[in-house]
Design an enzyme around this catalytic site. Structure first.
Site, short mmCIF file in Angstrom:
data_model
loop_
_atom_site.label_atom_id
_atom_site.label_comp_id
_atom_site.label_asym_id
_atom_site.label_seq_id
_atom_site.Cartn_x
_atom_site.Cartn_y
_atom_site.Cartn_z
N SER A 19 0.81 -1.23 0.00
CA SER A 19 0.00 0.00 0.00
C SER A 19 0.84 1.28 0.00
O SER A 19 1.87 1.37 0.67
CB SER A 19 -0.91 0.00 1.23
OG SER A 19 -1.56 1.24 1.32
N LEU A 20 0.35 2.27 -0.74
CA LEU A 20 0.99 3.59 -0.74
C LEU A 20 0.38 4.49 0.33
O LEU A 20 0.85 5.61 0.54
CB LEU A 20 0.81 4.25 -2.12
CG LEU A 20 1.45 3.52 -3.31
CD1 LEU A 20 1.14 4.25 -4.61
CD2 LEU A 20 2.95 3.40 -3.13
N LYS A 70 -14.00 -4.36 4.05
CA LYS A 70 -14.83 -3.16 3.90
C LYS A 70 -16.29 -3.38 4.33
O LYS A 70 -16.95 -2.46 4.79
CB LYS A 70 -14.79 -2.66 2.45
CG LYS A 70 -13.52 -1.91 2.12
CD LYS A 70 -13.57 -1.31 0.73
CE LYS A 70 -12.27 -0.58 0.43
NZ LYS A 70 -12.24 0.01 -0.92
N ASN A 91 -14.58 2.44 4.18
CA ASN A 91 -13.12 2.46 3.97
C ASN A 91 -12.40 3.41 4.92
O ASN A 91 -11.18 3.54 4.86
CB ASN A 91 -12.76 2.80 2.51
CG ASN A 91 -12.91 4.27 2.21
OD1 ASN A 91 -13.89 4.89 2.62
ND2 ASN A 91 -11.95 4.84 1.50
N GLY A 130 -16.76 -5.34 -13.14
CA GLY A 130 -16.43 -5.68 -11.75
C GLY A 130 -17.58 -5.33 -10.83
O GLY A 130 -18.31 -4.35 -11.07
N ALA A 131 -17.75 -6.12 -9.79
CA ALA A 131 -18.81 -5.88 -8.80
C ALA A 131 -18.32 -6.29 -7.42
O ALA A 131 -19.08 -6.79 -6.60
CB ALA A 131 -20.07 -6.64 -9.19
N ALA A 134 -14.92 -2.39 -4.55
CA ALA A 134 -14.75 -1.03 -5.06
C ALA A 134 -15.92 -0.60 -5.95
O ALA A 134 -16.21 0.59 -6.09
CB ALA A 134 -13.45 -0.94 -5.87
N ASN A 154 -19.97 -8.48 -14.70
CA ASN A 154 -19.16 -9.18 -13.69
C ASN A 154 -19.18 -10.67 -13.92
O ASN A 154 -20.13 -11.22 -14.46
CB ASN A 154 -19.70 -8.88 -12.27
CG ASN A 154 -18.67 -9.23 -11.20
OD1 ASN A 154 -17.49 -8.88 -11.34
ND2 ASN A 154 -19.09 -9.90 -10.15
N GLU A 158 -24.86 -12.32 -10.09
CA GLU A 158 -25.70 -11.86 -8.96
C GLU A 158 -25.10 -10.63 -8.29
O GLU A 158 -25.83 -9.75 -7.83
CB GLU A 158 -25.85 -12.98 -7.90
CG GLU A 158 -26.55 -14.25 -8.39
CD GLU A 158 -25.66 -15.09 -9.30
OE1 GLU A 158 -24.43 -15.07 -9.14
OE2 GLU A 158 -26.22 -15.74 -10.22
P1 NDP Z 1 -12.59 -7.35 -4.84
O1 NDP Z 1 -11.67 -8.48 -4.56
O2 NDP Z 1 -13.64 -6.99 -3.88
O3 NDP Z 1 -13.35 -7.64 -6.27
C1 NDP Z 1 -12.64 -8.19 -7.34
C2 NDP Z 1 -13.44 -8.04 -8.62
O4 NDP Z 1 -12.66 -8.59 -9.69
C3 NDP Z 1 -14.75 -8.81 -8.62
O5 NDP Z 1 -15.66 -8.15 -9.46
C4 NDP Z 1 -14.33 -10.15 -9.22
O6 NDP Z 1 -15.39 -10.87 -9.83
C5 NDP Z 1 -13.37 -9.69 -10.28
N1 NDP Z 1 -12.41 -10.74 -10.63
C6 NDP Z 1 -11.39 -11.20 -9.86
N2 NDP Z 1 -10.73 -12.19 -10.52
C7 NDP Z 1 -11.37 -12.34 -11.70
C8 NDP Z 1 -11.17 -13.22 -12.81
N3 NDP Z 1 -10.16 -14.13 -12.83
N4 NDP Z 1 -11.97 -13.12 -13.88
C9 NDP Z 1 -12.98 -12.20 -13.87
N5 NDP Z 1 -13.24 -11.34 -12.86
C10 NDP Z 1 -12.43 -11.43 -11.78
O7 NDP Z 1 -11.64 -6.11 -5.16
P2 NDP Z 1 -12.02 -4.55 -5.09
O8 NDP Z 1 -13.35 -4.37 -5.71
O9 NDP Z 1 -11.78 -4.02 -3.75
O10 NDP Z 1 -10.90 -3.93 -6.05
C11 NDP Z 1 -10.97 -4.10 -7.45
C12 NDP Z 1 -9.76 -3.42 -8.09
O11 NDP Z 1 -9.83 -2.01 -7.87
C13 NDP Z 1 -8.45 -3.90 -7.50
O12 NDP Z 1 -7.55 -4.05 -8.55
C14 NDP Z 1 -8.01 -2.76 -6.60
O13 NDP Z 1 -6.60 -2.68 -6.56
C15 NDP Z 1 -8.61 -1.55 -7.31
N6 NDP Z 1 -8.93 -0.48 -6.37
C16 NDP Z 1 -8.39 0.76 -6.58
C17 NDP Z 1 -8.69 1.81 -5.75
C18 NDP Z 1 -8.06 3.14 -5.99
O14 NDP Z 1 -8.10 3.99 -5.09
N7 NDP Z 1 -7.53 3.39 -7.17
C19 NDP Z 1 -9.61 1.66 -4.60
C20 NDP Z 1 -10.16 0.32 -4.48
C21 NDP Z 1 -9.81 -0.69 -5.33
P3 NDP Z 1 -16.34 -11.81 -8.93
O15 NDP Z 1 -17.31 -10.86 -8.25
O16 NDP Z 1 -16.99 -12.70 -9.90
O17 NDP Z 1 -15.46 -12.52 -7.95
#
Ligand code: NDP
Length: 281
Positions: A19-20, A70, A91, A130-131, A134, A154, A158
């Site tokens: 983390s930064l 979170k 957060n 993505g769901a 974040a 996603n 669901e």
């Molecule tokens: P989560 O672990 O809560 O969610 C991960 C998401 O990625 C889900 O939608 C998941 O799908 C999907 N996913 C993971 N692996 C795969 C795969 N192999 N194939 C398809 N979909 C996949 O993470 P966050 O939501 O917290 O974070 C998501 C991204 O956003 C991260 O990369 C994080 O670093 C970045 N982020 C950046 C922030 C910033 O300030 N810039 C703040 C918060 C996050 P499923 O639901 O089906 O599992």
């Protein structure tokens, strides 16, 4: 300097080593001459209850919360305020009169990044991939910024469907599976495409969108900011799309967290530069 009066702040998550946030917040404390220190707090899911109790026991001024806590921290808090209640995600935790208050600054952080660039969401179709943790903040921010249509794509359908109510005031909001054949037409028809998946954190990850469909009319935003030009942004840039990484969101959510804890607003450049200085080579 750390002495007997140093107030502690920190980042509660697992993992947190990359983390930064410590660099961002410690630069802001030092800018204001505040005797405080922001530390990483690696906490396993099974220890979350003990960790929340320790925030009070150790007299922390506040903490940030990241993956995977979170949502799971919510039952342990005394109050949920502002965006956090609607988003169902916290957060930031502040400590006020011995009470633990949960906040969410991710949505404001994303909006401030968008306003800084700037990107005009008004009347535009937006695709959010993505769901996870974040994504609720991004869906809510895209709606508040005036998106005309939102499609949430996603792997687990669901979870995308559950985010539809957050797109308040948006004409059409759809949830589809990442494996659906209709992904291509939604990507073609969207103007703004946001990667809110973790795909791209590892070099072996597949790209989260069919990049061959991207053109100069698209703006592609990747929440990932390490490396600054992620594989998705690299591919989108080559096809002429405008590209933005998530570093601004990180900085602005941190700035809003700092404001909640201290009532002070550091210059964004203090945090911005400190984070860049802490980037691994
Ligand atoms: P989560 O672990 O809560 O969610 C991960 C998401 O990625 C889900 O939608 C998941 O799908 C999907 N996913 C993971 N692996 C795969 C795969 N192999 N194939 C398809 N979909 C996949 O993470 P966050 O939501 O917290 O974070 C998501 C991204 O956003 C991260 O990369 C994080 O670093 C970045 N982020 C950046 C922030 C910033 O300030 N810039 C703040 C918060 C996050 P499923 O639901 O089906 O599992």
């Amino acid at each position: 300097m750390i002495d007997g009066h140093t107030r502690l702040y920190g980042l509660l998550g697992m993992p947190v080593g990359h983390s930064l946030s410590p660099a961002l917040h410690n630069a802001a404390f030092s800018h204001f001459g505040i005797n405080a220190c922001y530390v990483p707090l690696p906490v396993a899911p099974s220890d979350i209850s003990a960790a929340i109790s320790a925030i009070k026991a150790f007299g922390f001024g506040g903490v940030n919360v990241t993956v995977p806590h979170k949502t799971t921290v919510i039952p342990f808090l005394d109050e949920i305020r502002g965006d956090a209640a609607a988003l169902g995600a916290v957060n930031v935790i502040s400590v006020e009169d011995g009470r633990l208050i949960g906040h969410n600054t991710d949505s404001t952080g994303f909006r401030r990044m968008i306003e800084t660039h700037p990107v005009d969401f008004a009347g535009k179709p937006v695709a959010i991939i993505g769901a996870g943790g974040a994504a609720p903040a991004i869906v809510s921010a895209a709606a508040a910024l005036g998106a005309s249509d939102i499609v949430i794509v996603n792997r687990t359908l669901e979870k995308a469907q559950a985010l539809i109510p957050l797109a308040q005031g948006v004409k059409n909001t759809t949830a589809i599976s990442l494996s659906s054949q209709s992904v291509d037409s939604f990507i073609k028809n969207s103007i703004i495409i946001i990667n809110a998946t973790s795909l791209g954190l590892h070099s072996v990850d597949p790209l989260p969108v069919p990049v061959h469909l991207l053109t100069a009319r698209h703006t592609v935003i990747d929440l990932i900011y390490k490396p600054p030009e992620t594989p998705l942004l690299q591919a989108a840039g080559k096809r002429g799309a405008a590209i933005i990484n998530g570093y601004g969101m990180l900085v602005y959510q941190a700035l809003e967290s700092f404001k909640i804890w201290t009532g002070l607003t550091p210059p964004a450049s203090i945090m911005w530069d400190a984070g860049l200085g802490a980037f691994p080579d």
